[in-house]
Each structure stands twice: as C-alpha cells, then as structure tokens.
Design a protein around this motif. Sequence first.
Motif, PDB file in Angstrom:
ATOM      1  N   TRP A   1       5.483 -86.805   3.360  1.00 51.26           N
ATOM      2  CA  TRP A   1       6.940 -86.658   3.274  1.00 51.26           C
ATOM      3  C   TRP A   1       7.447 -86.387   1.851  1.00 51.26           C
ATOM      4  CZ3 TRP A   1       5.954 -91.751   5.842  1.00 51.26           C
ATOM      5  CH2 TRP A   1       5.539 -91.560   7.171  1.00 51.26           C
ATOM      6  N   GLN A   2       6.591 -85.816   1.004  1.00 49.50           N
ATOM      7  CA  GLN A   2       7.041 -85.462  -0.350  1.00 49.50           C
ATOM      8  C   GLN A   2       7.339 -83.965  -0.487  1.00 49.50           C
ATOM      9  OE1 GLN A   2       4.294 -87.237  -3.214  1.00 49.50           O
ATOM     10  NE2 GLN A   2       5.510 -89.105  -3.209  1.00 49.50           N
ATOM     11  N   GLY A   3       7.327 -83.261   0.613  1.00 52.32           N
ATOM     12  CA  GLY A   3       7.707 -81.857   0.633  1.00 52.32           C
ATOM     13  C   GLY A   3       8.019 -81.453   2.049  1.00 52.32           C
ATOM     14  N   LEU A   4       8.857 -80.422   2.198  1.00 52.02           N
ATOM     15  CA  LEU A   4       9.185 -79.946   3.543  1.00 52.02           C
ATOM     16  C   LEU A   4       9.081 -78.430   3.582  1.00 52.02           C
ATOM     17  CD1 LEU A   4      12.302 -78.561   3.779  1.00 52.02           C
ATOM     18  CD2 LEU A   4      12.921 -80.919   3.243  1.00 52.02           C
ATOM     19  N   ALA A   5       8.748 -77.916   4.743  1.00 46.05           N
ATOM     20  CA  ALA A   5       8.653 -76.477   4.960  1.00 46.05           C
ATOM     21  C   ALA A   5       9.727 -76.041   5.950  1.00 46.05           C
ATOM     22  CB  ALA A   5       7.268 -76.108   5.494  1.00 46.05           C
ATOM     23  N   LEU A   6      10.259 -74.844   5.706  1.00 47.50           N
ATOM     24  CA  LEU A   6      11.194 -74.190   6.628  1.00 47.50           C
ATOM     25  C   LEU A   6      10.631 -72.792   6.864  1.00 47.50           C
ATOM     26  CD1 LEU A   6      14.518 -75.366   4.938  1.00 47.50           C
ATOM     27  CD2 LEU A   6      13.676 -76.112   7.183  1.00 47.50           C
ATOM     28  N   GLU A   7       9.711 -72.701   7.819  1.00 46.14           N
ATOM     29  CA  GLU A   7       8.934 -71.477   8.037  1.00 46.14           C
ATOM     30  C   GLU A   7       9.658 -70.562   9.027  1.00 46.14           C
ATOM     31  OE1 GLU A   7       5.050 -72.922   9.442  1.00 46.14           O
ATOM     32  OE2 GLU A   7       5.706 -74.846   8.607  1.00 46.14           O
ATOM     33  N   SER A   8       9.932 -69.348   8.589  1.00 49.11           N
ATOM     34  CA  SER A   8      10.619 -68.373   9.438  1.00 49.11           C
ATOM     35  C   SER A   8       9.599 -67.651  10.309  1.00 49.11           C
ATOM     36  CB  SER A   8      11.366 -67.369   8.560  1.00 49.11           C
ATOM     37  OG  SER A   8      10.487 -66.779   7.619  1.00 49.11           O
ATOM     38  N   GLU A   9       9.813 -67.650  11.629  1.00 48.61           N
ATOM     39  CA  GLU A   9       8.770 -67.136  12.523  1.00 48.61           C
ATOM     40  C   GLU A   9       9.261 -67.033  13.962  1.00 48.61           C
ATOM     41  OE1 GLU A   9       6.538 -71.386  13.327  1.00 48.61           O
ATOM     42  OE2 GLU A   9       6.017 -70.287  11.512  1.00 48.61           O
ATOM     43  N   PHE A  10       8.377 -66.536  14.824  1.00 48.78           N
ATOM     44  CA  PHE A  10       8.572 -66.670  16.263  1.00 48.78           C
ATOM     45  C   PHE A  10       8.294 -68.115  16.664  1.00 48.78           C
ATOM     46  CE2 PHE A  10       7.454 -62.054  16.193  1.00 48.78           C
ATOM     47  CZ  PHE A  10       8.591 -61.569  16.820  1.00 48.78           C
ATOM     48  N   LEU A  11       8.748 -68.494  17.830  1.00 50.85           N
ATOM     49  CA  LEU A  11       8.435 -69.821  18.349  1.00 50.85           C
ATOM     50  C   LEU A  11       6.924 -69.977  18.510  1.00 50.85           C
ATOM     51  CD1 LEU A  11      11.214 -69.938  21.092  1.00 50.85           C
ATOM     52  CD2 LEU A  11      11.180 -71.304  18.992  1.00 50.85           C
ATOM     53  N   PRO A  12       6.384 -71.192  18.326  1.00 49.59           N
ATOM     54  CA  PRO A  12       4.941 -71.392  18.476  1.00 49.59           C
ATOM     55  C   PRO A  12       4.472 -71.068  19.893  1.00 49.59           C
ATOM     56  CG  PRO A  12       6.095 -73.500  18.319  1.00 49.59           C
ATOM     57  CD  PRO A  12       7.081 -72.431  17.965  1.00 49.59           C
ATOM     58  N   ASP A  13       3.236 -70.555  19.966  1.00 44.42           N
ATOM     59  CA  ASP A  13       2.600 -70.196  21.236  1.00 44.42           C
ATOM     60  C   ASP A  13       3.375 -69.126  21.998  1.00 44.42           C
ATOM     61  OD1 ASP A  13       0.406 -70.432  22.979  1.00 44.42           O
ATOM     62  OD2 ASP A  13       1.446 -71.863  24.263  1.00 44.42           O
ATOM     63  N   SER A  14       4.113 -68.305  21.284  1.00 47.08           N
ATOM     64  CA  SER A  14       4.902 -67.253  21.937  1.00 47.08           C
ATOM     65  C   SER A  14       4.061 -66.260  22.744  1.00 47.08           C
ATOM     66  CB  SER A  14       5.742 -66.498  20.904  1.00 47.08           C
ATOM     67  OG  SER A  14       6.833 -67.271  20.499  1.00 47.08           O
ATOM     68  N   PRO A  15       2.821 -65.934  22.355  1.00 48.49           N
ATOM     69  CA  PRO A  15       2.049 -65.003  23.190  1.00 48.49           C
ATOM     70  C   PRO A  15       1.880 -65.486  24.633  1.00 48.49           C
ATOM     71  CG  PRO A  15       1.012 -65.205  21.054  1.00 48.49           C
ATOM     72  CD  PRO A  15       2.094 -66.259  21.107  1.00 48.49           C
ATOM     73  N   ASN A  16       1.981 -66.800  24.839  1.00 45.90           N
ATOM     74  CA  ASN A  16       1.855 -67.350  26.188  1.00 45.90           C
ATOM     75  C   ASN A  16       3.207 -67.619  26.851  1.00 45.90           C
ATOM     76  OD1 ASN A  16      -1.054 -67.581  26.561  1.00 45.90           O
ATOM     77  ND2 ASN A  16      -0.995 -69.050  24.872  1.00 45.90           N
ATOM     78  N   HIS A  17       4.302 -67.235  26.179  1.00 47.51           N
ATOM     79  CA  HIS A  17       5.627 -67.528  26.731  1.00 47.51           C
ATOM     80  C   HIS A  17       6.572 -66.342  26.536  1.00 47.51           C
ATOM     81  CE1 HIS A  17       4.834 -71.774  27.616  1.00 47.51           C
ATOM     82  NE2 HIS A  17       4.110 -71.774  26.512  1.00 47.51           N
ATOM     83  N   PRO A  18       6.322 -65.248  27.217  1.00 48.82           N
ATOM     84  CA  PRO A  18       7.217 -64.090  27.089  1.00 48.82           C
ATOM     85  C   PRO A  18       8.621 -64.359  27.619  1.00 48.82           C
ATOM     86  CG  PRO A  18       5.645 -63.766  28.877  1.00 48.82           C
ATOM     87  CD  PRO A  18       5.197 -64.993  28.139  1.00 48.82           C
ATOM     88  N   GLU A  19       8.793 -65.474  28.353  1.00 42.68           N
ATOM     89  CA  GLU A  19      10.107 -65.782  28.924  1.00 42.68           C
ATOM     90  C   GLU A  19      11.082 -66.367  27.902  1.00 42.68           C
ATOM     91  OE1 GLU A  19       7.851 -69.709  29.209  1.00 42.68           O
ATOM     92  OE2 GLU A  19       7.383 -67.562  29.326  1.00 42.68           O
ATOM     93  N   TRP A  20      10.614 -66.747  26.729  1.00 48.09           N
ATOM     94  CA  TRP A  20      11.501 -67.389  25.760  1.00 48.09           C
ATOM     95  C   TRP A  20      12.515 -66.396  25.195  1.00 48.09           C
ATOM     96  CZ3 TRP A  20       7.134 -70.647  23.099  1.00 48.09           C
ATOM     97  CH2 TRP A  20       6.932 -71.817  23.856  1.00 48.09           C
ATOM     98  N   PRO A  21      13.736 -66.866  24.891  1.00 45.69           N
ATOM     99  CA  PRO A  21      14.828 -65.970  24.477  1.00 45.69           C
ATOM    100  C   PRO A  21      14.715 -65.535  23.018  1.00 45.69           C
ATOM    101  CG  PRO A  21      15.603 -68.235  24.526  1.00 45.69           C
ATOM    102  CD  PRO A  21      14.197 -68.268  25.045  1.00 45.69           C
ATOM    103  N   GLN A  22      13.807 -64.633  22.766  1.00 41.08           N
ATOM    104  CA  GLN A  22      13.587 -64.091  21.437  1.00 41.08           C
ATOM    105  C   GLN A  22      12.953 -62.710  21.589  1.00 41.08           C
ATOM    106  OE1 GLN A  22      10.630 -66.549  19.420  1.00 41.08           O
ATOM    107  NE2 GLN A  22       9.090 -66.148  20.973  1.00 41.08           N
ATOM    108  N   PRO A  23      12.898 -61.898  20.546  1.00 40.80           N
ATOM    109  CA  PRO A  23      12.208 -60.608  20.662  1.00 40.80           C
ATOM    110  C   PRO A  23      10.736 -60.778  21.009  1.00 40.80           C
ATOM    111  CG  PRO A  23      13.595 -60.687  18.705  1.00 40.80           C
ATOM    112  CD  PRO A  23      13.567 -62.073  19.262  1.00 40.80           C
TER     113      PRO A  23
END
Length: 346
Positions: free
Chosen positions: A303-325
């Motif tokens: 907890w001495q650093g935090l990340a804000l990673e810009s990306e697709f949702l995790p495991d997106s290749p297995n979830h084409p139904e998610w509301p994103q490109p």
Amino acid sequence: MLRNTPASAPDGLPFRLITLRNGAGLVVTLMDWGATLLSVRVPLSDGTVREAILGCAGPEQYPQHEAYFGASVGRYANRIADSRFELDGKEINVVPSQGVNQLHGGPEGFDKRRWTYQSQSDREVVFSLDSADGDQGFPGNLKATARYTLTDDNRITIEYRATVDAPCPVNMTNHVYFNLNGERSDVRNHKLHILADEYLPVDEGGIPRSGLKAVAGTSFDFRTAKRIADDFLSDDDQKKVQGYDHAFLLQTQGDVRREAAHLWSDDERLQMAVYTTAPALQFYSGNFLKGTPSREPGSYEAWQGLALESEFLPDSPNHPEWPQPDCVLRPGDEYISVTAYQFIPA
C-alpha cells in the motif's frame, strides 16, 4: 539525453536511459528495457521537487521483481482466465504466468523485452517492438510502438499503437505506480476520484466470475472524491484481493478530453489528473508490494503505491458481451490507446 548504464540487462547489453524535460521543469526518465517509465520529478510551487512514482535504485533491479514498475505491458494487460479464449471459432491457448491464468501478456511479456528507440527529442521518445507469431501463445505477428510526450502543462501522454497480420486481442498499458507524497508512505491516505458507475468484481485470483456491478452503495464508489482508506477492506470484494485491484468502467467512454480520474497527495500539494481513450481503469492499491526493491535503501511495504492502469476490462477475450469496444485487433486496423497523466502542483 540518451545514455548507457554500466549495468547489463538480461540480454547482456547495457540498459539505455533517456531523460525528457518540459518548459515547466518536469523531468522524466525512461529506459528501453520494457519501454519503462523510471522517474517523474515534479517541481512544486515552493521550489522543491517531488518524485511522483515508485521505482528502484537502479535499472538492473527492474527485471528482478514482479511489480511491473512503470513498464509497458502487452500483448494483453491484466488477466486471461485459464490462459485460453475462443477467437473466430478456434480455441487459443496462451502461456500461463500466474497459476493457471495469464497475467500481463505472459512470463515473457512486453515488459521483459528490449524496445528499440525510434526517435527522441527533449520532450518526446518513441519506442518500437516486434512480437512474432506464437509469442506467449498469441496468434499473428504484431508491431507495436510506445510514444511518451511531455507538454508544458505537465502532462505525460503515453500513446500505444499496434498492428497485426492475424486477428489477436490487444490490450496495452503502462503499469506505473504513483505516490504523490514523494516518499515511502501509505498511499491509502491519498484522496481519489474515479468517474465510473460500475466496477468488475473478481475472485481471489483476480478473475471476473460475474458481470459488472454498480458502485452505488459500495466501497467502490469514488464518484465523489474520498480517501482510499475510508472504505478500505470494508467488503468481501476487496478482502478477496487484500484491497482494491479492480477495473472501473469509465463514464468518459474513450473521450480523452474528459477527466477520468483525479488523485491528491496527503498534503494536497500535488495532484494528478488522468485522461484516457481506454474504456476502463484498473485501480490497484499496491496490496502485494511488500519486499519490492525501492529507490531508497530497503524495500516498499504494501500500500505504498497505487496504479491506475488504462485498459480493456480483464479477461475481455472471454467476454465479448461487455459494454466496451471489441478487444480483438484485426489486420488492416490499428490499435491506438492514449493516456495522459497531468501533474498539478499546488
């Protein structure tokens, strides 16, 4: 300024470092191994300088830990469940790197490669990388670039581009960790604002097993800025991964002109705004940083650093139904992901 280090990278050649500067005094250091962001030194209004990101004492320490400090991550950032997905009716098996799952592109992902300097100036550097068909199990040949640009309003803009000669999911990000206090302190005392109405719950392995969930009425509601500590470990979704390590589906919907998140140091003398074309931000509160080598003698604690990673949702290749490109890049198209971190001294 480009220089070689006395220390050698895993390929036996020196690390190559470059320093960028803007007109406001912001100084940024990067290296070609992993196209990695090493240091961000921000001048404050009183003339002092604050290091805004986590890092190690020397480049040779970066390949020795698993925290991905400042590294360019690919082909697919975050996790792919069971290291498999279906693509155009065919099952693709990629190389696991975290138990049975693949994390951040595999055991030899883009963070563990030497990128080539394409061009550089005082305020910009462009790296390139070729990834062959079958690399970490992914189909097709991929060509990628990473462009880092400084502007006088203290923005570091990171632009990833990629092309492929066969369909393949692509999801690149920079895994920089922030601590705006400029010291080894508990980042949970930072204040955070994330413009997101939904987040993605995960199991103990960081894999989503159900759909998106509304942040309203949960500890994941950062639509009004609050201290990270305020609701820390207050529910089962956090407890499964020892804190926050979850993707937030952004309200900005890829509009890089709109602020997606905002972060304040404990004393509020340094702030950071985040802008991105990506559909989601992965907020990771550094739950497993303990023992990672730090810039100063010794190591970081959790907890001495935090990340804000810009990306697709995790495991997106297995979830084409998610509301994103669609995360699948196809021949003739170009993957482009742009994220800007703007540092605002008070």
